[in-house]
Design an enzyme around this catalytic site. Sequence first.
Site, mmCIF file in Angstrom:
data_model
loop_
_atom_site.group_PDB
_atom_site.id
_atom_site.type_symbol
_atom_site.label_atom_id
_atom_site.label_comp_id
_atom_site.label_asym_id
_atom_site.label_seq_id
_atom_site.Cartn_x
_atom_site.Cartn_y
_atom_site.Cartn_z
ATOM 1 N N HIS A 161 44.687 37.017 46.155
ATOM 2 C CA HIS A 161 45.140 36.520 47.447
ATOM 3 C C HIS A 161 46.488 37.143 47.798
ATOM 4 O O HIS A 161 47.389 37.205 46.957
ATOM 5 C CB HIS A 161 45.254 34.991 47.412
ATOM 6 C CG HIS A 161 45.661 34.450 48.739
ATOM 7 N ND1 HIS A 161 44.790 34.396 49.806
ATOM 8 C CD2 HIS A 161 46.850 34.014 49.202
ATOM 9 C CE1 HIS A 161 45.430 33.930 50.853
ATOM 10 N NE2 HIS A 161 46.680 33.687 50.519
ATOM 11 N N GLY A 195 37.985 24.795 46.541
ATOM 12 C CA GLY A 195 38.910 24.789 47.679
ATOM 13 C C GLY A 195 39.206 26.182 48.201
ATOM 14 O O GLY A 195 38.753 27.194 47.657
HETATM 15 C C1 GAR Z 1 43.935 42.481 49.890
HETATM 16 O O1 GAR Z 1 45.242 42.414 50.399
HETATM 17 C C2 GAR Z 1 43.517 41.132 49.333
HETATM 18 O O2 GAR Z 1 44.576 40.424 48.745
HETATM 19 C C3 GAR Z 1 43.048 40.433 50.594
HETATM 20 O O3 GAR Z 1 42.350 41.415 51.307
HETATM 21 C C4 GAR Z 1 42.917 42.697 51.021
HETATM 22 C C5 GAR Z 1 41.794 43.620 50.595
HETATM 23 O O4 GAR Z 1 42.262 44.925 50.422
HETATM 24 N N1 GAR Z 1 42.209 39.311 50.287
HETATM 25 C C6 GAR Z 1 42.203 38.199 50.997
HETATM 26 O O5 GAR Z 1 42.894 38.021 51.978
HETATM 27 C C7 GAR Z 1 41.239 37.134 50.500
HETATM 28 N N2 GAR Z 1 41.413 35.930 51.219
HETATM 29 P P1 GAR Z 1 41.317 46.024 49.755
HETATM 30 O O6 GAR Z 1 39.954 45.913 50.474
HETATM 31 O O7 GAR Z 1 42.010 47.304 50.094
HETATM 32 O O8 GAR Z 1 41.205 45.739 48.308
#
Ligand code: GAR
Length: 266
Positions: A161, A195
């Site tokens: 996250h 959650g």
């Molecule tokens: C990352 O920043 C991850 O933490 C976030 O999406 C991005 C994916 O980047 N995840 C969330 O927000 C989950 N709720 P990536 O596709 O380049 O790995």
Amino acid sequence: MVHKIRVGVLISGGGSNLQAIIDASKSKEIDARVVFVGSDNPDAYGLKRAQQHGIPTFVVDYQTIKKETSVRSLEDLVPKDFELQTCLQQNDQGLSLPFSDRIKAERYFCTRAIFEAALLREMAAGPFDLLVLAGFMRMLTPYFIDRVNTDPSQPRIMNIHPALLPSFPGVDGYGDTYRYGCKVGGCTVHFVDYGEDTGPIIGQKAFEITHDDTIDTVRDKGLKLEWQLYLECIRFFAAGRLRVVPRTYTLENGAEFRRKIVEIAT
Ligand code: GAR
């Protein structure tokens, strides 16, 4: 010979975390092998990254499933082993998604169960030890979580996250951190529970936010730390060092605060 854990990965987008995991598994920085990459989004660039490395991929398109549920009866589509009442009770007990009425809640859980059953069918082709959510932008319901975590004492779904939980859960962790005016941002890897971004925390990394930063530089700083953090947490899991244990703390007013936390064995 070192036992390599089998890692399944779910993504929705670019897949830079996925890339870090693939690279580290190839260079043996982690004792892991990516056995499949699945997505809810057919256009996710991460699918191409996986294919370039010969990793099996699949798509369960959430939007297509949602459309289908609007023209066909939910009863015909929900999986046979889905129990709506159990899901609603579990939601009331832990998750408490703010549904305005029961009908909306029922529709949500039925649609999710149809989607999640399709995911589980695809995942059954590639047995895995650990399921890694790497930018997977759908919340998972108890229907899915309970079928992956067959031993409740040993959770095996990890999520990353883009914020220092429990601050800023939800879909835009870096954006929320930046707009709030925080002087520190960060990322968190946690086991998934019922959650939204509430599960036991495995690891966190933080970075400074200065007056020169923009939302883009904050995202860049955060992502670079995410790639390191995910590898560290997967390494702990692969080495069998993660234990989820219940803790009870007595507060000054005598009330008890209970929380499951992750211990990292030395
Ligand atoms: C990352 O920043 C991850 O933490 C976030 O999406 C991005 C994916 O980047 N995840 C969330 O927000 C989950 N709720 P990536 O596709 O380049 O790995």
